[in-house]
Design an enzyme around this catalytic site. Sequence first.
Site, PDB file in Angstrom:
ATOM      1  CD  GLU A  38      -4.266   6.566   2.569  1.00 56.25           C
ATOM      2  OE1 GLU A  38      -4.126   5.337   2.771  1.00 56.25           O
ATOM      3  OE2 GLU A  38      -3.317   7.374   2.612  1.00 56.25           O
ATOM      4  CG  HIS A  70       0.564   6.230  -0.468  1.00 59.35           C
ATOM      5  ND1 HIS A  70      -0.579   6.896  -0.851  1.00 59.35           N
ATOM      6  CD2 HIS A  70       0.267   5.614   0.706  1.00 59.35           C
ATOM      7  CE1 HIS A  70      -1.535   6.686   0.050  1.00 59.35           C
ATOM      8  NE2 HIS A  70      -1.047   5.900   0.987  1.00 59.35           N
ATOM      9  CG  HIS A  78      -1.591   1.281   1.512  1.00 63.03           C
ATOM     10  ND1 HIS A  78      -2.846   1.607   1.024  1.00 63.03           N
ATOM     11  CD2 HIS A  78      -1.185   2.355   2.239  1.00 63.03           C
ATOM     12  CE1 HIS A  78      -3.170   2.810   1.431  1.00 63.03           C
ATOM     13  NE2 HIS A  78      -2.183   3.289   2.167  1.00 63.03           N
ATOM     14  CD  GLU A  79       2.353   3.541   3.770  1.00 63.36           C
ATOM     15  OE1 GLU A  79       2.731   4.604   3.230  1.00 63.36           O
ATOM     16  OE2 GLU A  79       1.373   3.497   4.540  1.00 63.36           O
TER      17      GLU A  79
END
Length: 412
Positions: free
Chosen positions: A353, A279, A275-276
Site C-alpha cells: 500500500e 499496484h 494508486h491502483e
Amino acid sequence: MTTTLFYLILSIIIVDFLFERWLDYLNLSHFKPELPFELKGIYDQDKYGKSQQYLKTNSRFSMISASFSFTLIILMLAFFGFAWLDELVQHLSPNNYTRTLLFFGILGLGGEILSLPFQLYDTFVIEEKFGFNKTTVFTFVTDKLKSWLVVGLIGGGLLLFLQWAQATGGSVFWLIALGGIGLFTILMAMFYTSLIVPLFNKLTLLEEGELKTAIEEMAEKAGFKLANVFVMDGSKRSTKANAYFSGLGPKKKIILYDTLLQELETEEVVAVLAHEIGHYRKKHIYKGLAMTLIQLFIMTFLLGKVLVLPQFSQALGAQQMSFYMGLLAFALLYSPISFVLDIIINLFSRKHEYQADAYATAQGLGKSLVNALIKLSVSSLSNLQPHPLYLFFHYSHPTLLQRKQAIEKQTD
C-alpha cells in the site's frame, strides 16, 4: 492420540477466542474522548465522537456474535454434535460423495440460519443507525438466496473435487488438490467481475465526460492498458465507497462504486486509480497471487498428511474415518497456521500500500490522494488510531495517518 487431538482442537478454539477478545478490548480502550491533535483538520469533534460511537457499537456487537459462535462450537464438540451429524448423513445416503455434500450443507445452512438474526441486526439496526444502510429487505433476501446458490455450487464442487482427488490420488493427492484449487483461484481472479459480480450488482460503462477522459489520459501516461471503466451500483446496499481493478493479463477493467463518484472530485478519483495502477506497476497483483498459492501449497500438503489418519475423524467423535470429518478436524487444527500466515500476508500488504501510494504521488497526485483518503475515511467513520497490536494482527492497510505522513514526506 485421539483424546490429545480433541483437547488440542478445544484449546485452539478457546485460545483464539480469548486472544481476539483481548485485542478487541485493547482497541476499544485505545481511543480518547477528546479529538486528538493528530486528527484536527480531518475529523471535527462531532464527527470524531460519532466514529468512536460506531467503533464501540461494532465492538460490542462483535463480542456478542463471536461469543454466540464460540458457545455453539464448544457445545458441538462437548456433546459430539459433529459425530451425531456424521451418523445422520450416513443414514441418509450410502454414497460417500453425497454424504460430504449433506454434512457440510446441513452444517453451513444451520450456521447461516442461526447467524441470521445477527446479520439482520448489523444491517438494519447498526448500519441504519449510523446512516450507512441502503439495503432493502428484498435485496437482503435475494442476496442471501444468490449467495447460498453460489457457495453451494462452487463450494460443493470444490469439496467433491478434493474428495475425488483424495480417493484416487494416493500419495500425490495434495499435488492434485494444489493444482486444481490453484487453477480455480487464477480463473476466479480473471473472471470474477464478469461471472459473479453481475449476479449481485449492475455494472454500467462510465459515461463519456471529464472523468473518463482524465482516467484514460492517466492510464495512457502510466502505460496501463485499460479495457473498460465500469460504474457499480454499490449505493443499493451501502453509502460506503470503493474502487478496484479486475482481471489478469494485459488489459484490466476498472470498477468504480457510484458512491465513490458522489464522494470525490475528478482528480481525487484519478488519484485513487493511480494508486491502483501502482499496484499493477509494482506487480503486487501477481505477488499477492503467489502468496495465495504458497498458502495453498502448505495447506494441501498438510491436508494430505491428515486425511489418511483415522484419529482426526475420531477426535470429533466419529466411529470411523470419513473425508468430511477429517477435513473438518483439519480446518479446526489449521487455524494457528493460518493465523501466522495471515500476519505475514498483512505485513506485505501494508508495504504494498505504501508503494502504491508512492507511485501515485510520483505522478503528481499525492495531495489529491490524501484528500480522497481523508474523505473516504471520514465518510465511513473509520477508526484512524487503532491500537498498534490490533493493527499488526488485523490491518491489511496502514492507517490514514500513516499513509498521509508517508505521502507528505515524499512531497516535501
